[in-house]
Design a protein around this motif. Structure first.
Motif, PDB file in Angstrom:
ATOM      1  N   TYR A 153       0.820  -1.217   0.000  1.00 48.19           N
ATOM      2  CA  TYR A 153       0.000   0.000   0.000  1.00 48.19           C
ATOM      3  C   TYR A 153       0.853   1.266   0.000  1.00 48.19           C
ATOM      4  CZ  TYR A 153       0.113   0.515   5.206  1.00 48.19           C
ATOM      5  OH  TYR A 153       0.472   0.695   6.528  1.00 48.19           O
ATOM      6  N   LEU A 154       2.054   1.205   0.583  1.00 46.77           N
ATOM      7  CA  LEU A 154       2.949   2.365   0.510  1.00 46.77           C
ATOM      8  C   LEU A 154       3.412   2.579  -0.934  1.00 46.77           C
ATOM      9  CD1 LEU A 154       5.108   1.859   3.731  1.00 46.77           C
ATOM     10  CD2 LEU A 154       3.356   3.604   3.347  1.00 46.77           C
ATOM     11  N   GLY A 155       3.717   1.484  -1.613  1.00 42.36           N
ATOM     12  CA  GLY A 155       4.128   1.581  -3.008  1.00 42.36           C
ATOM     13  C   GLY A 155       3.019   2.124  -3.889  1.00 42.36           C
ATOM     14  N   LEU A 156       1.787   1.698  -3.629  1.00 41.68           N
ATOM     15  CA  LEU A 156       0.652   2.193  -4.400  1.00 41.68           C
ATOM     16  C   LEU A 156       0.467   3.699  -4.196  1.00 41.68           C
ATOM     17  CD1 LEU A 156      -1.971  -0.657  -3.825  1.00 41.68           C
ATOM     18  CD2 LEU A 156      -0.661  -0.184  -5.901  1.00 41.68           C
ATOM     19  N   LEU A 157       0.726   4.167  -2.987  1.00 43.24           N
ATOM     20  CA  LEU A 157       0.611   5.602  -2.726  1.00 43.24           C
ATOM     21  C   LEU A 157       1.695   6.385  -3.468  1.00 43.24           C
ATOM     22  CD1 LEU A 157      -0.244   5.645   1.091  1.00 43.24           C
ATOM     23  CD2 LEU A 157      -1.715   6.339  -0.803  1.00 43.24           C
ATOM     24  N   VAL A 158       2.905   5.840  -3.527  1.00 44.21           N
ATOM     25  CA  VAL A 158       3.981   6.498  -4.275  1.00 44.21           C
ATOM     26  C   VAL A 158       3.589   6.613  -5.746  1.00 44.21           C
ATOM     27  CG1 VAL A 158       6.374   6.297  -5.074  1.00 44.21           C
ATOM     28  CG2 VAL A 158       5.806   5.773  -2.698  1.00 44.21           C
ATOM     29  N   VAL A 159       3.027   5.549  -6.296  1.00 46.56           N
ATOM     30  CA  VAL A 159       2.613   5.550  -7.698  1.00 46.56           C
ATOM     31  C   VAL A 159       1.467   6.532  -7.917  1.00 46.56           C
ATOM     32  CG1 VAL A 159       1.649   4.164  -9.572  1.00 46.56           C
ATOM     33  CG2 VAL A 159       3.408   3.193  -8.085  1.00 46.56           C
ATOM     34  N   ALA A 160       0.534   6.608  -6.969  1.00 48.00           N
ATOM     35  CA  ALA A 160      -0.581   7.550  -7.086  1.00 48.00           C
ATOM     36  C   ALA A 160      -0.078   8.990  -7.131  1.00 48.00           C
ATOM     37  CB  ALA A 160      -1.547   7.361  -5.917  1.00 48.00           C
ATOM     38  N   VAL A 161       0.893   9.294  -6.280  1.00 46.72           N
ATOM     39  CA  VAL A 161       1.499  10.628  -6.297  1.00 46.72           C
ATOM     40  C   VAL A 161       2.194  10.863  -7.639  1.00 46.72           C
ATOM     41  CG1 VAL A 161       3.265  12.103  -5.257  1.00 46.72           C
ATOM     42  CG2 VAL A 161       1.775  10.728  -3.793  1.00 46.72           C
ATOM     43  N   ALA A 162       2.858   9.830  -8.153  1.00 48.33           N
ATOM     44  CA  ALA A 162       3.553   9.946  -9.438  1.00 48.33           C
ATOM     45  C   ALA A 162       2.584  10.266 -10.570  1.00 48.33           C
ATOM     46  CB  ALA A 162       4.301   8.648  -9.740  1.00 48.33           C
ATOM     47  N   VAL A 163       1.422   9.626 -10.562  1.00 49.27           N
ATOM     48  CA  VAL A 163       0.423   9.880 -11.611  1.00 49.27           C
ATOM     49  C   VAL A 163       0.032  11.353 -11.611  1.00 49.27           C
ATOM     50  CG1 VAL A 163      -1.943   9.441 -12.347  1.00 49.27           C
ATOM     51  CG2 VAL A 163      -0.497   7.531 -11.651  1.00 49.27           C
ATOM     52  N   ILE A 164      -0.253  11.894 -10.444  1.00 51.38           N
ATOM     53  CA  ILE A 164      -0.681  13.293 -10.336  1.00 51.38           C
ATOM     54  C   ILE A 164       0.414  14.236 -10.827  1.00 51.38           C
ATOM     55  CG2 ILE A 164      -1.344  15.121  -8.727  1.00 51.38           C
ATOM     56  CD1 ILE A 164      -2.593  12.898  -6.968  1.00 51.38           C
ATOM     57  N   VAL A 165       1.641  14.019 -10.340  1.00 54.50           N
ATOM     58  CA  VAL A 165       2.763  14.888 -10.704  1.00 54.50           C
ATOM     59  C   VAL A 165       3.062  14.813 -12.197  1.00 54.50           C
ATOM     60  CG1 VAL A 165       5.247  15.255 -10.417  1.00 54.50           C
ATOM     61  CG2 VAL A 165       3.807  14.839  -8.418  1.00 54.50           C
ATOM     62  N   GLU A 166       3.091  13.595 -12.734  1.00 57.04           N
ATOM     63  CA  GLU A 166       3.467  13.431 -14.137  1.00 57.04           C
ATOM     64  C   GLU A 166       2.404  13.979 -15.084  1.00 57.04           C
ATOM     65  OE1 GLU A 166       4.381   9.285 -14.366  1.00 57.04           O
ATOM     66  OE2 GLU A 166       6.242   9.515 -13.226  1.00 57.04           O
ATOM     67  N   VAL A 167       1.137  13.840 -14.734  1.00 60.30           N
ATOM     68  CA  VAL A 167       0.074  14.417 -15.574  1.00 60.30           C
ATOM     69  C   VAL A 167       0.176  15.942 -15.580  1.00 60.30           C
ATOM     70  CG1 VAL A 167      -2.415  14.781 -15.750  1.00 60.30           C
ATOM     71  CG2 VAL A 167      -1.527  12.476 -15.392  1.00 60.30           C
ATOM     72  N   ILE A 168       0.491  16.535 -14.445  1.00 55.79           N
ATOM     73  CA  ILE A 168       0.678  17.989 -14.388  1.00 55.79           C
ATOM     74  C   ILE A 168       1.832  18.405 -15.289  1.00 55.79           C
ATOM     75  CG2 ILE A 168       1.388  19.905 -12.911  1.00 55.79           C
ATOM     76  CD1 ILE A 168      -0.174  18.580 -10.640  1.00 55.79           C
ATOM     77  N   TYR A 169       2.945  17.652 -15.232  1.00 55.66           N
ATOM     78  CA  TYR A 169       4.087  17.933 -16.108  1.00 55.66           C
ATOM     79  C   TYR A 169       3.666  17.833 -17.571  1.00 55.66           C
ATOM     80  CZ  TYR A 169       8.115  18.243 -12.911  1.00 55.66           C
ATOM     81  OH  TYR A 169       9.039  18.656 -11.984  1.00 55.66           O
ATOM     82  N   VAL A 170       2.896  16.805 -17.907  1.00 51.63           N
ATOM     83  CA  VAL A 170       2.448  16.606 -19.292  1.00 51.63           C
ATOM     84  C   VAL A 170       1.602  17.792 -19.760  1.00 51.63           C
ATOM     85  CG1 VAL A 170       0.904  15.247 -20.760  1.00 51.63           C
ATOM     86  CG2 VAL A 170       2.563  14.089 -19.309  1.00 51.63           C
ATOM     87  N   LEU A 171       0.673  18.235 -18.938  1.00 50.06           N
ATOM     88  CA  LEU A 171      -0.200  19.344 -19.310  1.00 50.06           C
ATOM     89  C   LEU A 171       0.607  20.620 -19.551  1.00 50.06           C
ATOM     90  CD1 LEU A 171      -3.181  18.757 -16.848  1.00 50.06           C
ATOM     91  CD2 LEU A 171      -3.047  18.158 -19.276  1.00 50.06           C
ATOM     92  N   LEU A 172       1.593  20.868 -18.695  1.00 53.58           N
ATOM     93  CA  LEU A 172       2.438  22.049 -18.861  1.00 53.58           C
ATOM     94  C   LEU A 172       3.283  21.946 -20.125  1.00 53.58           C
ATOM     95  CD1 LEU A 172       3.645  22.620 -15.178  1.00 53.58           C
ATOM     96  CD2 LEU A 172       1.948  23.945 -16.444  1.00 53.58           C
ATOM     97  N   ALA A 173       3.884  20.765 -20.344  1.00 49.50           N
ATOM     98  CA  ALA A 173       4.726  20.575 -21.527  1.00 49.50           C
ATOM     99  C   ALA A 173       3.913  20.685 -22.805  1.00 49.50           C
ATOM    100  CB  ALA A 173       5.419  19.212 -21.459  1.00 49.50           C
ATOM    101  N   SER A 174       2.704  20.141 -22.785  1.00 46.03           N
ATOM    102  CA  SER A 174       1.852  20.192 -23.963  1.00 46.03           C
ATOM    103  C   SER A 174       1.475  21.634 -24.312  1.00 46.03           C
ATOM    104  CB  SER A 174       0.579  19.367 -23.716  1.00 46.03           C
ATOM    105  OG  SER A 174      -0.308  19.474 -24.806  1.00 46.03           O
ATOM    106  N   LYS A 175       1.209  22.401 -23.299  1.00 45.74           N
ATOM    107  CA  LYS A 175       0.833  23.794 -23.528  1.00 45.74           C
ATOM    108  C   LYS A 175       1.983  24.583 -24.141  1.00 45.74           C
ATOM    109  CE  LYS A 175      -2.234  26.942 -21.116  1.00 45.74           C
ATOM    110  NZ  LYS A 175      -2.861  27.255 -19.819  1.00 45.74           N
ATOM    111  N   LEU A 176       3.204  24.268 -23.707  1.00 42.30           N
ATOM    112  CA  LEU A 176       4.367  25.001 -24.191  1.00 42.30           C
ATOM    113  C   LEU A 176       4.767  24.607 -25.605  1.00 42.30           C
ATOM    114  CD1 LEU A 176       6.594  24.969 -20.963  1.00 42.30           C
ATOM    115  CD2 LEU A 176       5.413  26.930 -21.966  1.00 42.30           C
TER     116      LEU A 176
END
Length: 211
Positions: A153-176
């Motif tokens: 469950y700790l690993g799943l939480l790390v991955v969940a945080v990764a999904v949020i962070v990486e999608v934000i990065y994708v949205l910013l990169a796509s806009k640029l």
């Protein structure tokens, strides 16, 4: 340590680790630059799905094999190197065609293909397996369930945080990059950059050790 302090420390650490640029994030951003937001998000979800494999392996103790066996580590490592160099070859071969699109055209690469590539890129990186095996046990607590269950469950939480962070990065990169992807000259340059990134990632993995 109280539950509040524990979760504050764990989630803050997980957030900091995911915000820091690394090979997975670099891979996701190159896919976003090359094909846009939809493919970038698919790549992020693929990488995170691959991370789930490593989380499950860590909870079952399989990651310890990679950490203790130099042969197993080397085999997985060079399979991963080969795959990254293959992706680099594809980028160089496209010569800008993957980036030269208009708003009415679909990206050359499908989201499903990007997702599958992301899964393989992460699974074939033994350093990710060892990361989870080294990081998660630091947060194991007595009386909070079995060790495998806590690792899971700790690993799943790390991955969940990764999904949020990486999608934000994708949205910013796509806009640029949306405004420049239709320029042929820029498209060729960006394709070469994408290919170079994959070569660098492959070489970095090739010289890495299991320690």
């Amino acid at each position: 340590m109280s539950d509040f302090n524990f979760w504050l420390l764990f989630l803050s650490t997980a957030l900091a680790l995911n915000i820091a640029p690394g090979p997975d994030l670099l891979y996701i951003l190159t896919k976003t630059i090359a094909n846009g937001k939809r493919v970038g998000i698919a790549s992020a979800l693929g990488v995170c799905s691959g991370a789930l494999f490593h989380v499950a392996s860590a909870s079952l103790g399989l990651s310890a094999i990679l950490a203790s066996s130099s042969l197993a580590f080397t085999i997985v490592k060079y399979v991963g190197v080969g795959y990254l160099l293959y992706l680099a070859y594809q980028s160089f071969r496209s010569a800008g065609t993957s980036l030269n699109i208009t708003p009415t055209e679909a990206p050359k690469e499908s989201a499903w293909k990007a997702y599958k590539q992301g899964v393989l890129v992460d699974i074939l990186n033994p350093k990710v397996a060892i990361f989870f095996m080294a990081f998660l046990p630091q947060f194991i607590r007595d009386g909070q369930g079995t060790v495998p269950m806590q690792l899971l469950y700790l690993g799943l939480l790390v991955v969940a945080v990764a999904v949020i962070v990486e999608v934000i990065y994708v949205l910013l990169a796509s806009k640029l990059t949306t405004k420049v992807r239709s320029n042929k000259r820029v498209s060729v340059l960006l394709d070469k950059i994408v290919g170079t990134v994959f070569v660098v990632l492959g070489l970095k993995l090739a010289v890495s050790s299991g320690t």
